[in-house]
Design a protein around this motif. Structure first.
Motif, PDB file in Angstrom:
ATOM      1  N   ILE A   1      29.935  -9.211 -58.086  1.00  0.00           N
ATOM      2  CA  ILE A   1      31.453  -8.557 -57.603  1.00  0.00           C
ATOM      3  C   ILE A   1      31.448  -7.222 -57.038  1.00  0.00           C
ATOM      4  O   ILE A   1      30.533  -6.475 -57.317  1.00  0.00           O
ATOM      5  CB  ILE A   1      32.313  -8.643 -58.930  1.00  0.00           C
ATOM      6  CG1 ILE A   1      33.630  -8.377 -58.851  1.00  0.00           C
ATOM      7  CG2 ILE A   1      31.519  -7.583 -60.031  1.00  0.00           C
ATOM      8  CD1 ILE A   1      34.447  -8.446 -60.262  1.00  0.00           C
ATOM      9  N   VAL A   2      32.408  -7.068 -56.219  1.00  0.00           N
ATOM     10  CA  VAL A   2      32.539  -5.694 -55.525  1.00  0.00           C
ATOM     11  C   VAL A   2      33.995  -5.246 -55.996  1.00  0.00           C
ATOM     12  O   VAL A   2      34.878  -5.920 -55.817  1.00  0.00           O
ATOM     13  CB  VAL A   2      32.372  -5.694 -53.942  1.00  0.00           C
ATOM     14  CG1 VAL A   2      32.781  -4.346 -53.431  1.00  0.00           C
ATOM     15  CG2 VAL A   2      31.134  -6.155 -53.742  1.00  0.00           C
ATOM     16  N   TRP A   3      33.960  -4.181 -56.575  1.00  0.00           N
ATOM     17  CA  TRP A   3      35.455  -3.582 -57.200  1.00  0.00           C
ATOM     18  C   TRP A   3      35.913  -2.649 -55.995  1.00  0.00           C
ATOM     19  O   TRP A   3      35.014  -1.755 -55.510  1.00  0.00           O
ATOM     20  CB  TRP A   3      35.461  -2.865 -58.326  1.00  0.00           C
ATOM     21  CG  TRP A   3      34.960  -3.655 -59.645  1.00  0.00           C
ATOM     22  CD1 TRP A   3      33.748  -3.885 -59.921  1.00  0.00           C
ATOM     23  CD2 TRP A   3      35.956  -4.492 -60.541  1.00  0.00           C
ATOM     24  NE1 TRP A   3      33.605  -4.786 -61.198  1.00  0.00           N
ATOM     25  CE2 TRP A   3      35.158  -4.982 -61.245  1.00  0.00           C
ATOM     26  CE3 TRP A   3      37.203  -4.364 -60.543  1.00  0.00           C
ATOM     27  CZ2 TRP A   3      35.731  -5.719 -62.306  1.00  0.00           C
ATOM     28  CZ3 TRP A   3      38.054  -5.505 -61.352  1.00  0.00           C
ATOM     29  CH2 TRP A   3      37.296  -5.869 -62.337  1.00  0.00           C
ATOM     30  N   GLN A   4      37.190  -2.802 -55.299  1.00  0.00           N
ATOM     31  CA  GLN A   4      37.456  -1.841 -54.376  1.00  0.00           C
ATOM     32  C   GLN A   4      39.052  -1.687 -54.704  1.00  0.00           C
ATOM     33  O   GLN A   4      39.764  -2.291 -55.414  1.00  0.00           O
ATOM     34  CB  GLN A   4      37.778  -2.880 -52.910  1.00  0.00           C
ATOM     35  CG  GLN A   4      38.341  -2.094 -51.731  1.00  0.00           C
ATOM     36  CD  GLN A   4      37.541  -0.978 -51.335  1.00  0.00           C
ATOM     37  OE1 GLN A   4      37.645   0.018 -52.236  1.00  0.00           O
ATOM     38  NE2 GLN A   4      36.974  -0.896 -50.119  1.00  0.00           N
ATOM     39  N   TRP A   5      39.527  -0.467 -53.968  1.00  0.00           N
ATOM     40  CA  TRP A   5      40.992  -0.084 -54.265  1.00  0.00           C
ATOM     41  C   TRP A   5      41.788  -1.370 -53.383  1.00  0.00           C
ATOM     42  O   TRP A   5      41.579  -1.823 -52.252  1.00  0.00           O
ATOM     43  CB  TRP A   5      41.232   1.060 -53.149  1.00  0.00           C
ATOM     44  CG  TRP A   5      40.711   2.432 -53.827  1.00  0.00           C
ATOM     45  CD1 TRP A   5      39.589   3.271 -53.269  1.00  0.00           C
ATOM     46  CD2 TRP A   5      40.824   2.895 -55.225  1.00  0.00           C
ATOM     47  NE1 TRP A   5      39.556   4.385 -54.293  1.00  0.00           N
ATOM     48  CE2 TRP A   5      40.500   4.117 -55.231  1.00  0.00           C
ATOM     49  CE3 TRP A   5      41.774   2.520 -56.261  1.00  0.00           C
ATOM     50  CZ2 TRP A   5      40.225   4.919 -56.517  1.00  0.00           C
ATOM     51  CZ3 TRP A   5      41.806   3.162 -57.304  1.00  0.00           C
ATOM     52  CH2 TRP A   5      41.044   4.520 -57.579  1.00  0.00           C
ATOM     53  N   GLY A   6      42.928  -1.372 -54.142  1.00  0.00           N
ATOM     54  CA  GLY A   6      43.870  -2.611 -53.915  1.00  0.00           C
ATOM     55  C   GLY A   6      45.306  -2.028 -53.320  1.00  0.00           C
ATOM     56  O   GLY A   6      46.056  -2.852 -52.800  1.00  0.00           O
TER      57      GLY A   6
ATOM     58  N   ARG B   1      25.281  -7.996 -61.298  1.00  0.00           N
ATOM     59  CA  ARG B   1      25.142  -6.806 -60.114  1.00  0.00           C
ATOM     60  C   ARG B   1      26.749  -6.674 -59.576  1.00  0.00           C
ATOM     61  O   ARG B   1      27.206  -7.444 -59.107  1.00  0.00           O
ATOM     62  CB  ARG B   1      24.269  -7.558 -59.256  1.00  0.00           C
ATOM     63  CG  ARG B   1      22.846  -7.883 -59.698  1.00  0.00           C
ATOM     64  CD  ARG B   1      22.031  -8.389 -58.402  1.00  0.00           C
ATOM     65  NE  ARG B   1      21.980  -7.266 -57.544  1.00  0.00           N
ATOM     66  CZ  ARG B   1      21.179  -6.329 -57.528  1.00  0.00           C
ATOM     67  NH1 ARG B   1      20.269  -6.142 -58.356  1.00  0.00           N
ATOM     68  NH2 ARG B   1      21.215  -5.583 -56.313  1.00  0.00           N
ATOM     69  N   ALA B   2      27.252  -5.542 -60.133  1.00  0.00           N
ATOM     70  CA  ALA B   2      28.483  -5.166 -59.760  1.00  0.00           C
ATOM     71  C   ALA B   2      28.401  -3.658 -58.834  1.00  0.00           C
ATOM     72  O   ALA B   2      27.331  -2.879 -59.008  1.00  0.00           O
ATOM     73  CB  ALA B   2      29.334  -4.575 -60.998  1.00  0.00           C
ATOM     74  N   VAL B   3      29.362  -3.657 -58.011  1.00  0.00           N
ATOM     75  CA  VAL B   3      29.434  -2.500 -56.975  1.00  0.00           C
ATOM     76  C   VAL B   3      30.835  -2.133 -57.241  1.00  0.00           C
ATOM     77  O   VAL B   3      31.792  -2.692 -57.099  1.00  0.00           O
ATOM     78  CB  VAL B   3      29.138  -3.042 -55.480  1.00  0.00           C
ATOM     79  CG1 VAL B   3      29.564  -1.871 -54.590  1.00  0.00           C
ATOM     80  CG2 VAL B   3      27.818  -3.327 -55.451  1.00  0.00           C
ATOM     81  N   THR B   4      30.885  -0.654 -57.471  1.00  0.00           N
ATOM     82  CA  THR B   4      32.034  -0.007 -57.507  1.00  0.00           C
ATOM     83  C   THR B   4      32.245   0.952 -56.446  1.00  0.00           C
ATOM     84  O   THR B   4      31.840   2.098 -56.209  1.00  0.00           O
ATOM     85  CB  THR B   4      32.209   0.685 -58.785  1.00  0.00           C
ATOM     86  OG1 THR B   4      31.217   1.581 -58.822  1.00  0.00           O
ATOM     87  CG2 THR B   4      32.072  -0.196 -60.117  1.00  0.00           C
ATOM     88  N   LEU B   5      33.518   0.881 -55.548  1.00  0.00           N
ATOM     89  CA  LEU B   5      33.865   1.719 -54.512  1.00  0.00           C
ATOM     90  C   LEU B   5      34.927   2.718 -55.016  1.00  0.00           C
ATOM     91  O   LEU B   5      34.831   3.800 -54.810  1.00  0.00           O
ATOM     92  CB  LEU B   5      34.531   1.012 -53.263  1.00  0.00           C
ATOM     93  CG  LEU B   5      33.474   0.404 -52.518  1.00  0.00           C
ATOM     94  CD1 LEU B   5      32.727  -1.056 -52.828  1.00  0.00           C
ATOM     95  CD2 LEU B   5      33.849   0.280 -50.938  1.00  0.00           C
TER      96      LEU B   5
END
Length: 362
Positions: A121-126, A50-54
């Motif tokens: 996991i949540v992908w976010q701008w770094g 279960r992945a989330v992409t911002l």
């Protein structure tokens, strides 16, 4: 005791056990660990389920690596809105049901929704400040940072997102494709002199405040690879410019971006302020295509963008059948075969019908 009773009893006994199998499998999966693009170690119990992409390009990239949206639990609402009207909605009908209520505004995460989704996991701008990452960490959500920019960074997106999904082989295949196309174009354009490279302007925003991409941007890389010259190379990054500056640059080619709703080449042809520019006089104004995602920023489809751009900048050097290459690439990326209408939409044939050389792409 009847055999029918036994079958019913076995069914009722086995059902709860069968329901637990995915959970048990996940528990027994090998841990997945990698460094995100800020250098932080990210560890998952197993490949992300279960992945989330911002970050907006990440949702469609994840689907290309995973061959579908099965493990995409949420994506940025702007990316979702584009996806719903793109070819990917045909390739993956289930993608339109992916949750998009994961932000409050911009890229600020909606923590309440994310806790409800319970992503692995949540992908976010770094690179936009820790205020976008801290709320995720504070909520106990496993977070991985992505950084926008160069081709090297895009390659790292592909590698680590693919690894998080247990799709290292598909990630490697994408990287190999990028290498092959990049080298193929560079062999033909690498030795071009400056006077053989047409001046190209990227117009991401239109009046009253024009906006372009200068030095150090992915646009400059793409144009140089395709045998062009970025007329805005004297400015750094994405910059607002005035019409006087555009007139002084006198671009031979103008690329119209997809981030200003409603902006089309027709608007530039009809604008008297642009009438004297070589790109307008010679009908070399092109709307950038849009497929699984917009082709303006780096994405899983960038090699197709490089081929499109090099065909238009140097038709004397390239003669590959782009439409056939799109069919082949979509088969590899998405397991989908686009039809002629899909390809017309991707290449923005209607918006580019007046553009010089576009008859080769119809």
């Amino acid at each position: 005791m009847s055999s029918s009773w036994f079958r019913r009893a076995a069914r009722h006994t086995l059902a709860p056990m069968l329901a637990l199998l995915p959970v048990l499998a996940a528990a027994q999966a090998n841990p997945v660990s990698f460094r995100d693009m800020l250098g932080n170690t990210v560890t998952l119990a197993g490949p992300a389920q279960r992945a989330v992409t911002l970050p907006m390009p990440a949702g469609s990239l994840l689907m290309s690596l995973d061959l579908g949206p099965a493990h995409l639990a949420g994506m940025h609402p702007n990316a979702h809105a584009y996806l719903a009207r793109s070819v990917l909605a045909k390739a993956f009908p289930a993608s339109v049901s992916v949750r998009a209520d994961i932000t409050r505004s911009g890229f600020a995460p909606n923590i309440e929704t994310l806790l409800e989704i319970r992503p692995d996991i949540v992908w976010q701008w770094g690179h936009m400040g820790d205020e976008l990452l801290a709320p995720l960490r504070d909520a106990g959500l496993t977070t991985a940072a992505l950084v926008y920019g160069s081709e090297d960074r895009t390659r790292e997106w592909i590698r680590i997102i693919g690894h998080s999904l247990g799709q290292d082989a598909r990630a490697q295949a994408q990287l190999q494709w990028r290498d092959t196309v990049h080298a193929e174009i560079a062999r033909a354009t690498g030795a071009l002199r400056a006077d053989q490279r047409p001046g190209v302007l990227y117009l991401s925003r239109y009046a009253p405040q024009y906006r372009t991409a200068g030095a150090g941007t992915n646009f400059e890389h793409d144009v140089a690879l395709a045998g062009g010259r970025n007329v805005a190379s004297a400015v750094a990054g994405a910059q607002a410019v005035n019409i006087e500056q555009i007139m002084a640059w006198a671009p031979d080619v103008i690329l119209v971006g997809n981030f200003d709703p409603g902006l089309t080449p027709r608007m530039l042809y009809d604008d008297p302020l642009f009438a004297g520019l070589p790109a307008v006089r010679n009908h070399r104004v092109y709307q950038i295509p849009a497929g699984g995602y917009l082709w303006d920023p780096p994405s899983q489809e960038s090699p197709l963008y490089w081929q499109w751009l090099s065909l238009l900048l140097h038709p004397e050097l390239f003669d590959w059948p782009l439409r056939e290459r799109i069919v082949q690439a979509y088969g590899e990326l998405y397991g989908y075969t686009p039809d002629a209408g899909d390809i017309d939409r991707i290449l923005r044939v209607r918006d580019n019908q007046e553009a010089r050389g576009y008859d080769r792409l119809r």
